[in-house]
Structure formats: C-alpha cells, structure tokens
Scaffold this active site. Structure first.
Site, PDB file in Angstrom:
ATOM      1  N   GLY A  44      84.438  48.132  64.603  1.00  0.00           N
ATOM      2  CA  GLY A  44      84.675  49.469  64.087  1.00  0.00           C
ATOM      3  C   GLY A  44      86.023  50.015  64.505  1.00  0.00           C
ATOM      4  O   GLY A  44      86.497  51.011  63.978  1.00  0.00           O
ATOM      5  N   GLN A  45      86.666  49.324  65.462  1.00  0.00           N
ATOM      6  CA  GLN A  45      87.948  49.828  65.958  1.00  0.00           C
ATOM      7  C   GLN A  45      89.084  49.534  64.997  1.00  0.00           C
ATOM      8  O   GLN A  45      90.167  50.091  65.127  1.00  0.00           O
ATOM      9  CB  GLN A  45      88.237  49.259  67.355  1.00  0.00           C
ATOM     10  CG  GLN A  45      88.852  47.870  67.407  1.00  0.00           C
ATOM     11  CD  GLN A  45      87.855  46.750  67.204  1.00  0.00           C
ATOM     12  OE1 GLN A  45      86.860  46.893  66.501  1.00  0.00           O
ATOM     13  NE2 GLN A  45      88.118  45.611  67.797  1.00  0.00           N
ATOM     14  N   GLY A  46      88.860  48.626  64.040  1.00  0.00           N
ATOM     15  CA  GLY A  46      89.867  48.386  63.012  1.00  0.00           C
ATOM     16  C   GLY A  46      90.794  47.226  63.288  1.00  0.00           C
ATOM     17  O   GLY A  46      91.874  47.121  62.701  1.00  0.00           O
TER      18      GLY A  46
ATOM     19  N   ARG B  48      92.622  45.712  74.839  1.00  0.00           N
ATOM     20  CA  ARG B  48      93.648  44.686  75.017  1.00  0.00           C
ATOM     21  C   ARG B  48      94.093  44.039  73.709  1.00  0.00           C
ATOM     22  O   ARG B  48      95.127  43.387  73.667  1.00  0.00           O
ATOM     23  CB  ARG B  48      93.158  43.593  75.981  1.00  0.00           C
ATOM     24  CG  ARG B  48      91.997  42.753  75.462  1.00  0.00           C
ATOM     25  CD  ARG B  48      91.612  41.629  76.429  1.00  0.00           C
ATOM     26  NE  ARG B  48      92.575  40.547  76.440  1.00  0.00           N
ATOM     27  CZ  ARG B  48      92.654  39.602  75.494  1.00  0.00           C
ATOM     28  NH1 ARG B  48      91.821  39.604  74.461  1.00  0.00           N
ATOM     29  NH2 ARG B  48      93.566  38.657  75.585  1.00  0.00           N
TER      30      ARG B  48
ATOM     31  N   THR C  76      95.177  44.939  70.512  1.00  0.00           N
ATOM     32  CA  THR C  76      96.415  45.256  69.793  1.00  0.00           C
ATOM     33  C   THR C  76      97.611  44.599  70.475  1.00  0.00           C
ATOM     34  O   THR C  76      98.484  44.033  69.819  1.00  0.00           O
ATOM     35  CB  THR C  76      96.612  46.784  69.710  1.00  0.00           C
ATOM     36  OG1 THR C  76      95.516  47.337  68.997  1.00  0.00           O
ATOM     37  CG2 THR C  76      97.922  47.128  69.013  1.00  0.00           C
TER      38      THR C  76
ATOM     39  N   ALA D  97     103.624  48.564  69.836  1.00  0.00           N
ATOM     40  CA  ALA D  97     102.261  49.097  69.955  1.00  0.00           C
ATOM     41  C   ALA D  97     101.565  48.640  71.231  1.00  0.00           C
ATOM     42  O   ALA D  97     101.964  47.660  71.868  1.00  0.00           O
ATOM     43  CB  ALA D  97     101.432  48.665  68.750  1.00  0.00           C
TER      44      ALA D  97
ATOM     45  N   GLU E 133      90.197  53.314  74.322  1.00  0.00           N
ATOM     46  CA  GLU E 133      89.525  54.016  75.416  1.00  0.00           C
ATOM     47  C   GLU E 133      90.223  55.312  75.815  1.00  0.00           C
ATOM     48  O   GLU E 133      89.636  56.151  76.489  1.00  0.00           O
ATOM     49  CB  GLU E 133      89.487  53.093  76.643  1.00  0.00           C
ATOM     50  CG  GLU E 133      88.783  51.780  76.386  1.00  0.00           C
ATOM     51  CD  GLU E 133      89.178  50.697  77.381  1.00  0.00           C
ATOM     52  OE1 GLU E 133      88.282  50.054  77.929  1.00  0.00           O
ATOM     53  OE2 GLU E 133      90.388  50.502  77.629  1.00  0.00           O
TER      54      GLU E 133
END
Lengths: 289, 756, 156
Positions: free
Chosen positions: B482-484, B524, B526, B703, B708
């Site tokens: 869900g974080q993409g 971690r 990205t 990025a 969190e």
C-alpha cells in the site's frame, strides 16, 4: 462456526411453536448480526435457529397514528425506521440517534425487535425507547402481553422475554409537546460502543420540567430508569444547581459497572455531567410538528 | 518527459477499485486443506499433556499436529531473525497467552475450528512477568537458553544474557554526563511509558504452503520474501533453490509481516499431510502474533539557564514479549537515537530488550522511534515551559545541524531538521496568538519533531528485463503493501530508460526468479531498492547501447529499443537483462562506546503540530488540526508520498488517544476490532501535509524513505498541546479521556475516587 | 443435523443456484463464485471489507447468513466494471488516490455507490456518517472524502 438446524416458519405462531422454553441452544434469528457475532466468538453454539425472515413482511410495518402514536413491527429494520419520514418528523430524537447507531450495513439488516430483545446494555435504541415510554407486545405460545421497554431488562443480556416468546410490535406514545434527547459518550474512537448513554424525554412548562423520564445505558449492566434523578428534575427548573443535583442523584442510584471503556469512578463522572447535558440538549431540541 | 517526480496514480489502482487485486487472502489451490490453531490459555507454563484424541476423531479432520509432530519434518523447529527462540508449535513450555500449541488440518475450515475446541491441554503454570522494568530483575525467566541467529550483519554481536530476560543491551557513552549534570544550571528527569498496540493490517496474516517435487512453494502475505526463503531452507536443511516464495499485493503490513510468521507452520503442516495447506488468521488471532513494544523511558537532561541542553541520559526498557522477533534491532537501532535530534555534548544511553510473557513485540511503523520521540519531545517541552522558553525556540537552540555529530558520532548529512521545524512553526502558525478558551472546552497546541536512522548495512538486488518490443519489466522482492513501491520503482525504471512509467510492468515477487532484497521495512526501499532498480535500469540501458553497437548502429543516435533488437537479431527477438545491486557503506557501533563514524546512509525527519480541544468535564480530547511535515529528500511520487504522511499520522493518532492492548493476568481482554478501536472517518481532524524542499544527495534521484516519518511526533505534539490547554502532563500512552480527567481532577485537588 | 440446502438467487444480474450449509456466511458463498472483492477481515461487521449489496441494501457479508440470500439479488464490486469500463466512483477513487493497500477499497466503492443513490449531493457530514462504518487502516480518509465528492459531481 458449527453446523445447526435452520427452520423457516411462515407465521409468527409457527415460529413461537418452534422455539423451546427449556433449551438455550434454540434461538430465533431476525437480522442475525448480533447472533452471528456471538456464534463467531464461540459464546453461542445453536442447535437450531428459527429464522423470522419469511414472517418479516407481516411484522415490519411502521406507522404514526393521527394521535401521533408510533407503531413499529418488530421485524422492521433499523434503516426502514431511519428512512420513515413520518416517524422522523414525529420523533426527531429517533431520527437524530439512528445515523450514529452502529453502521449502515448493520442498520440495513438488524431489526427493531432484535435490537430490543438482545439485552446488550450498550445499544442505542433501548434507552431512547425507554425514555419515550414505549412498550412492546410479546407473543408467546398461548397469549400475548405488553411490557414497557424500561421493564424489559433484568440484567446483562437478560430480558423478561421468554425463550419461546417473540417481540411482535413496539408502540411509542405520541411525543405531543415533549422534548427528548439521547447523549452518547464514547471514550475511544468516535464510533465505539458508548461508555455512557443517557436518554431523556420531558415536558417543559416555561422553565419548569415535568414528566421527566431519564434513562441510563452502557455504564450500567442494563438499561434503567433513573427515578431519583427524575424526582429532582420534576417540577424544578433546569438551572445549573438543579442539573448538578440531578447528576449527583443519578450517580447515587445507578449501579455503575467498569469496563475497558472506563472505570466505575470515571463513568460516575460521565453520568454526573451527562444528565445535565442530556436535559439541556432536549430543551434546545426543535419541537415536533 | 521526466518520470521521477510525477504524481501518477498507483500502477495497480484499477485492480484495487474493481476488487480484482491479487492478495494471498484470495488464494485457493486444488486439494488445499485449511489449518486452525489451538492456542495457549496460560501466560507461562510447562506443557504437561496435550490431548488431541477428540479432535482427531471428529469426522473431516485430516490431522492434528503438535510441536513434537513438527520435529518429524523439522528436527530443530525454532525460528527468528535475531534469536532462534520461537518454536513453530510450543515445545516443553508456553510463554504467552495465545501461543500456538497445536494445529488441526481439515478440508473444511469450520471443521478444523470445531476440532480445535475439542483439544485439551494441561499446563504446570510458572511465574510470569509482564512489565519490562520488572523483567530486568524478575525471577521468572522466559527463556532458559538463548540461541543467537547470526543472520544479519548488524546483529552479529548478539548474545543475550543467559539466566536473565535481557535479549540485548545496547550502551553508548559520549563525554561525561555525571560531570555535565553537576555543572548544569538545571537538571530535569522524567519517566515516560508507552503501551502495547497492534498493527491490525486488514488482510490478517495468511500463508499457503504447497509441497512439490523436492521443493516447496510458499504463498504468503509477507514484507520479506527473501528472508522467508532463507529461513525456511535453513529450517528444512534444504538449499534455498528448493524453496519458492511468492508474494502478491499485501493488504497492509506496517511492520507486522516481516521476517517469518506463519510460514514455518504452513510448510511443516504441508510436508506432514503432503497437500497444500492454508492458514489464515482471524482478526482476533492477530493479537497473538506480533505487536508494538511497550516501553519505559527514563530521560534526564542537564540544561543551562538559557535552555541549551548540555547532557542527556537515556535509559530505555523495551518490552519484547515472549519471543525476540526483531526486537533486538529495535532496541539498538532506535536506541542510539534516544537523545533526539539535538546537539548534546555529553550523552549516555542504556537500552535494554527484555523478554516477558506477552505477545511478541517487533517493528511497527517506526521501529521503536515513536516510543522514543514520545518521551524526548515531552521532556523537551517540559523543560522549555519550566524555563519560560518558547517550545519552538527551545528546539531551534538545540537541534542538530548539518555536519554536527549525532550521539554515535556520525555527522549529520542531508537532515532537514531545521527546515521541518520552521515549516511546522509557519504552518501552525506558531507566531500568531492562540485562543485557549475559558469555559468547559479549553484549547491548546503543541509541536514535536523526531528523527530516525535507516537499517544498515542491507542489500537490495533488482533485475530490469527489456523485451524485444522495448517494453520493460521490473523484478524485485520489494513488496507493495500500500506504500506505493511498485509505482515509484516503475518511475525510476522509466526515468532511466526514457519510457512511460505506466508502461513498466512490475512483477509480483517470486523468489524462483526474483533476486534478493533484505526486506520491505524501516522505510528502506526507496533508498536501497531505488538504487538497485536505478542501477539495473542503467545496466539495461548500457546493454541496449552495446547491442546497438553490435548491430552496427552509429553511437549516439537515438534508436528505439525495438529497432535495435530487430537490427541485431533480424526479427523481433531477444532480451536485455539489466541487474543492479546496492549496499551502502556502514560502520557498526563500537561494542563498548556505541560510537560509529557512519551509522546510517540517511536520516528521516518528521514533525507534527497539533491543535486540540479538551472537554474538561469528560476529559475527552478532540484533535482539531494536525500539521504533518517530513523530509523525504526529493519525492519520486509526491502524491503517494503525501498520503504516507496523512496515513502515518492517523495511525499514530490512534496510538496516542485510544489504541491499547489491555492485559489482565497475561490475557489480552480486548482482542477484537469491537473492543480495540482504530481511527475512523469521524476521528480524523483536518490535516495539512508538507514535504520540505530537500535533496538526499546520496539517494536515488535525491529521494529517501518516508513511510514512518509522520508517526514520530504525533503523540508528544498532542501531549504538549494538552499541557498548553489545561496545564496537565500525561506520561503514559494512550491519553484516554479517563486519564485526562484523572489528571485534571488530581491537579484541582479532588482526585477521582475509586472504590476499594 | 445440519442440512445443506439449495438456494437460488441473482448474482450480479445473473440467476445462479448452489448448495450451502446454514452456518456459512455470505463471503464464503461469494468465494464459491470466485468473487473475492468482498473480504472477511474483522469478522464483526465493523471494518466494511466484506460489504455486499443484497436487494439494494449494503450488508456485512461476514455477518450475513448465506442461506438468507435465497430468492434475493446480490451485487458485489465486481458488477461495476462488468462491461469493462469503470464506474465514476471507481474512477474518482483512482483519480484521488483514495486507497493504499486496497483491501478495504471494494467496501468503500460499494458504499459510495449506495450513498450517492440515496443522496446525490452529500455534505461532508453525510459522507462521514454514511462511511463511518468502513475503516481504512492505511487511513486514506481525506482522499476518500475527496473522491466521493468528485464522484457526486460527475454524477456517479
């Protein structure tokens, strides 16, 4: 869940005949939401369920008489009551309470009779109907009888409805010039079961209160009238001192129980302020047509 | 067109709104059986007897399995990322209520459930310990023997202390705190506590194991597929290539679904019955799997009269529950940030991970950081108020600035602490007068900031496959919960290959073909996987150029890849496979001093501002506005990044005001969504979200992680606002209406009186 | 003692029948037809992941006896794009990023369709009241409210 026998009677009398006064594992099921919850939690394993589905149509009418009396068939869903514009106009307190009762999906399935017969003190409908002076007609194998909603409950999940009896109708006396409110205080998320419910219906003659019916729920093991607090309010004006005295009296008379939503000491304070808030809310509510 | 920086919708959006998204939850295989778990009813006890005869006799039951039966397929059936301390099914002892003791396998899950109710177990009860501070000295010892796993580089030194409940103790000393306290104008000391809470992912834990020919396939809702493969292979004594782990989309994770959870059990059961077996937990059972650490944090600061912090001592006790899971890393990794994002010369940290007889505790959206920020940001605010210094100014005076050493000695780099603080102050807006009210309803506002180091040193590997028509697929073990991550990784591939991100296919993890990744955790991905994906795409691009050269195409010309393949192979044929591996540099903290020159590849910064209303008659706190600010460097997908802010803050709001696993005699008394409440539509305040304009210079396209960051400051910001509104200071979470009213009444000298 | 019975009902516009035991719920029934958009999560009718529409009314599939749909009409989220095109509600959810993990999304989509049928131009309070029985652990609530409003503007 464990398997069971499902019966689907066509009439109320047939349904009553399928119930067993001596067997707790035989239960009627209307919407089934509350029952299914108990079955999933493993606290109830039926041997037989008597579905009231096919008798629903005959017992789900909602009507307001010319005199303003509301009659609800016990099989009417809560959302049918919510959508009934005549009932909403005649009993604004019910209309205000319903959109925050559980959720849309439960209201679409759960029936008025089931909501009253379940005996869970956290539910919203029983205290409101008790404050309004409603009664239910209960059908048994031989005869039917009327019981006031505020006399329906004998303890936590305990009612006077026998194992072979069913609630058939609910009759709510006309609002006339009464005002009413239901205050629901949640201690955690907004949509939690209440830590305290307070329902009140009253007449206001200018500043003087009379015919006050005050009901507590959720903080007590069962829905109950607060008669000592009513005595203080009846004939008095709703000033700060009176409301405070009524709150204190309510705390003195109500057997409060603690749970994860609040200790006894905390719920006492909620009731102490809740009585006054409910009365004020009733007084500021818009009058009925 | 630039692909990085586009706020495109998630790649899998359509499948999610149509109900067709693939989750392990949906999976049914031919011949598949279902298993249900029989759980311990005592918090600590020796197993005397397990009677499974009635369950086994129930028609429809395929098999009843106990811990001893597991030994027949897995002789040493203990697992865990830090210690091999957790039995697949209890052996000899049970260590918490809800611990799996036996399992029933049947074709009909209702039959399996019914059979579970027929199992009887007898225990010899042992003294139990629930509190993390008591666990330090308790005679109740949860584990008599400790077996360090030795799997992860940062936990190589892990030994535990036999004969105690200490799984790990981390210590850091910098300067001389005793001397500094003696010389300080003021010394403040407070103790803060936080509660046990739950991830409560809406797709409860679920796994399916499918035995094959000399191999096993595990379908699972898991954030660390590579670790699952490694751990299952270790348990079975097999090669990794005999274990295949497949992970589709996850219905939420939040740090719960890391390392192994149900996977060893389903594998053991499937090997025993030689059929596919599925275990799908109910919501209630999630309360017995993994939770958020309760903590006790004693914090002491020496301060000059004008508010400069000169020394800080932090003593943190982490309640790890019955099995270590990843608790030791929480204790160490988060432990070294316990003094907060402040520039302090004299620092002492003692951080202890303790075993207790509760549901195990692991990582929950912040890896322990929210528990620390809760304490140090309340403490900082108290100091500011006591000294008459504005809370924003107090922080401005003390924050770590670029190039200054953090507690470990690692110099801060690309950490936009000041920017986050400034943005908070501006958006509140802090300088404007604030109406605190006079009647029953009072109002207040507060802020808090926090920071976090990344998990290091960890490895990510990615493969980019360019087909002959020029279309690209990405193969990685980062899982999208869900974080993409699928979407932003596709954007990175697209950026490098100069194609549309929407046209990149991101494959669901299948370890038969998916390379290693340490795990989708700790924000971690990205950074680490982002780099690996970038490198893989660059490798593919270089190989395309080489192919073009082989085909005799002049260098520098911009041929579409599809034409390069046709030129080279005479028709549409072939593939280009690019691969990338990334591991940042790292220096482990010194075992005695806790010092390190390079303790993290990047820092995450998050801050929260809260405005609240307090009903002084009921204690009810209503949050009327939340300002969420974070530094995530330059976001790859600003839209998805922003939703991580509001989502994280809302989750933290629940942990702040009401979420709490209530324990009675070791038994969780509110293990259901009816009794454990989470925020809903009516609980959400208006929110303002901001990602500060920043760049992570060593990050992929500037990025870094973010999942969190918005959780860090919510609890202390609200506590600080409560102090601002009504002058009370709560030191325990959650801040329920009852806790607030009790504090208010105590302050008025008429405390709530409980019945004896 | 438990007798499986044959039930007949309309599922997403198609007449179907199957044998089912009385202790099975609606979610289990739908899974038999390979429909997985309704998902049992909390198991208590509180999260809304299991939402299905029975005779025009949304219900919690996890608390709904499967046999009770006999003779009724059941609609699931899979009905909306049966012709390949997304509904306006679904498109608005995508446009506004109104989900993260997506597990609760079908429930929200179904409830939003129902809300807009009852109230074509809902206020913020209407939206919050109506959708308050659907929970999203990823907390995409602000985006969901924006999506509902956009869908209302687009006329569902």
């Amino acid at each position: 869940m464990t398997p069971f026998e499902l019966m689907e009677p066509q009439t109320l009398q047939e349904a009553v005949g399928l119930l067993d006064p001596d067997d707790a594992s035989v239960r009627p099921v209307a919407g089934g939401t509350a029952l299914m919850l108990m079955m999933k939690a493993g606290v109830f394993a039926p041997t037989r369920l008597v579905s009231l589905q096919h008798i629903g149509a005959q017992h789900s009418e909602i009507g307001v008489s010319g005199a303003g009396e509301l009659r609800i068939g016990a099989m009417a869903t809560l959302s049918a009551l919510e959508r009934n514009t005549k009932a909403a106009e005649a009993f604004p307190v019910i209309a205000r309470m319903l959109p925050r009762l559980s959720n849309v999906r439960v209201r679409n399935v759960a029936c008025v009779g089931g909501a009253l017969a379940h005996g869970d003190p956290h539910m919203d409908l029983p205290p409101v109907l008790a404050a309004l002076g409603a009664k239910v007609s209960i059908v048994g194998p031989k005869e039917s009888r009327d019981v006031a909603v505020d006399e329906l409950y004998t303890g936590y999940y305990e009612t006077v409805v026998g194992r072979n009896e069913l609630i058939a109708d609910v009759i709510v006396p006309a609002m006339q010039s009464r005002k009413a409110a239901y205050l629901k205080i949640t201690a955690r998320s907004a949509d939690d079961w209440p830590a305290l419910g307070v329902a009140v219906a009253l007449h206001a003659d200018g500043n003087t209160l009379r015919d006050v019916r005050l009901v507590a729920s959720a903080a007590t093991a069962m829905v109950m009238r607060l008669t000592e607090a009513e005595k203080i309010l009846n004939g008095a004006s709703a000033d700060d001192a009176t409301l405070k005295r009524a709150g204190d009296a309510a705390v003195a008379e109500a057997p409060i129980i603690g749970d994860i939503r609040g200790s006894v000491a905390y719920k006492r304070e909620l009731l102490r302020v809740g009585v006054g808030r409910a009365v004020r809310q009733a007084l500021s509510s818009r009058p009925t047509h | 067109m630039a692909q990085v920086g586009r706020g495109i919708p998630r790649l899998e959006a359509r499948s999610k709104v149509t109900g067709r998204a693939e989750y392990t939850h949906n999976l049914r295989l031919p011949g598949m059986l279902y298993a249900k778990v029989f759980r311990s009813t005592v918090p600590h006890g020796r197993i005397v007897r397990i009677d499974t005869s009635a369950a086994a006799a129930l028609p429809g039951v395929e098999r009843v399995v106990t811990g001893e039966d597991i030994r027949k397929v897995i002789p040493e059936p203990y697992y865990g990322p830090a210690f091999h301390d957790q039995p697949i099914l209890a052996l000899d002892k049970v260590r918490h209520v809800g611990e799996p003791v036996a399992a029933v396998v049947a074709a009909d899950p209702h039959v399996a459930e019914q059979a579970v109710q027929l199992i009887e177990a007898e225990y010899e009860e042992l003294p139990a310990v629930y509190d993390e501070v008591e666990a330090m000295t308790s005679q109740a010892i949860v584990h008599e023997v400790l077996k360090p796993a030795g799997t992860f580089a940062d936990l190589k030194h892990l030994a535990g202390k036999t004969g105690t409940n200490v799984a790990l103790d981390f210590h850091l000393t910098r300067g001389d705190t005793d001397k500094a306290f003696a010389g300080a104008d003021h010394v403040f000391e407070h103790t803060f506590r936080s509660q046990q809470a739950l991830h409560l992912a809406f797709e409860p834990f679920v796994a399916v194991a499918e035995p094959g020919d000399g191999m096993v396939t595990v379908h699972t809702s898991n954030q660390t597929p590579s670790f699952v493969r490694m751990e299952i292979a270790r348990l079975l004594g097999w090669q990794e290539n005999q274990v295949r782990v497949k992970v589709p989309l996850l219905g939420g994770g939040f740090g719960a679904k890391v390392y192994v959870k149900l996977e060893p059990l389903v594998v053991a059961l499937a090997l025993i019955v030689r059929r596919p077996v599925k275990v799908a937990l109910t919501m209630e059972e999630q309360f017995y799997m993994i939770t958020k650490h309760p903590t006790t944090f004693r914090i002491k600061s020496g301060v000059t009269k004008d508010g400069k912090i000169t020394a800080r001592e932090c003593e943190v006790h982490w309640n790890g529950g019955a099995y270590a899971d990843i608790g030791p890393r929480v204790c160490q990794k988060s432990g070294f940030t316990a003094p907060g994002p402040y520039d302090i010369d004299h620092i002492k940290i003692d951080s202890y991970e303790l075993y207790t007889n509760r549901t195990p505790c692991g990582a929950l959206r912040g890896f322990g950081i929210p528990q620390l920020v809760w304490a140090y940001e309340c403490h900082t605010d108290i100091i500011a108020r006591e000294l008459g210094i504005d809370p924003v100014e107090m922080r401005r005076k003390n924050i770590l600035r670029e190039g200054r050493p953090q507690a470990t000695g690692t110099k801060m780099k690309d950490a936009a602490i000041e920017q986050v603080l400034d943005a908070l102050a501006e958006q509140m807006p802090w300088s404007k007068p604030f109406d605190r009210g006079t009647g029953v309803i009072r109002r207040g506002r507060g802020i808090a900031i926090g920071f976090k180091a990344s998990i290091s040193p960890t490895t990510s590997v990615a493969i980019v496959n360019v087909s002959a028509d020029g279309s690209a697929s990405l193969n990685m073990a980062t899982t999208d919960m869900g974080q993409g991550s699928d979407t932003i990784m596709a954007q990175i591939v697209a950026e490098v290959l100069d194609i549309q991100a929407e046209h990149v296919r991101v494959m669901h993890t299948d370890t038969d073909i998916t390379p290693y990744d340490m795990g989708t955790l700790g924000s971690r991905s990205t950074f680490h996987m982002g780099h690996a994906v970038r490198l893989a795409a660059e490798d593919a691009k270089a190989k395309l150029a080489a192919l073009a050269a082989e085909a005799g195409l002049p260098p520098g010309t911009n041929y579409p890849p599809s034409e390069i393949f046709v030129k080279r192979y005479g028709m549409r044929a072939g593939n280009v496979i690019g691969s990338g591996t990334y591991i940042p540099t790292y220096q482990s903290p010194d075992k005695t001093t806790g010092m390190s020159e390079n303790v993290t590849p990047f820092w995450m910064i998050g801050g929260t501002g809260a405005e609240i209303e307090v009903d002084t008659e009921t204690g009810k706190v209503r949050v009327t506005r939340l300002v969420n600010v974070a530094d995530c460097g330059t976001p790859i997908n600003p839209r998805i990044a922003t939703t991580q802010l509001s989502g994280g803050a809302t989750m933290a709001l629940g942990f702040t005001l009401f979420e709490d696993m209530v324990l009675d005699g070791g038994q969780v008394t509110n293990a259901s969504l009816a009794d454990y409440k989470i925020p809903g539509m009516h609980d959400i305040p208006p929110m303002y979200n901001e990602l500060v304009d920043a760049k992570q210079s060593n990050g992929p396209f500037g990025a870094k992680g973010l999942g969190e960051s918005a959780t860090f400051g919510v609890s202390p910001a609200i506590a600080n606002a409560l102090d601002d509104a009504v002058g009370i200071r709560l030191t325990d979470l959650p801040m329920t209406p009852e806790a607030v009213l009790r504090a208010l009444r105590a302050k008025e000298g008429r405390p709530l009186e409980d019945d004896a | 003692m438990s007798v499986a019975r044959t039930i007949h009902f309309t599922l997403n516009g198609r007449k179907v029948s199957t044998e089912i035991e009385p202790h099975h719920n609606l979610v289990e029934l739908l899974q038999r037809f390979d429909l997985f958009g309704a998902r049992e999560s909390c198991g208590q009718g509180l999260c809304g992941c299991c939402t299905a529409v029975v005779d025009g009314q949304p219900v919690s599939g996890c608390l709904y006896f499967a046999v009770m749909v006999d003779g009724k009409s059941v609609t699931t989220v899979e009905a909306f794009d049966a012709d390949g095109a997304l509904s306006k509600v679904q498109q608005a959810f995508i446009d506004h990023g109104a989900f993260q993990c997506g597990f609760c999304t079908p429930g929200f989509v179904l409830m939003t369709h129902q809300l807009l049928q009852d109230k074509p131009n809902p206020s913020d309070d209407d939206i919050r009241d109506y959708l308050s029985g659907n929970l999203c652990r990823c907390a995409a609530y602000p985006e969901i409210i924006a999506a509902v409003k956009a869908a209302a503007r687009a006329g569902r």
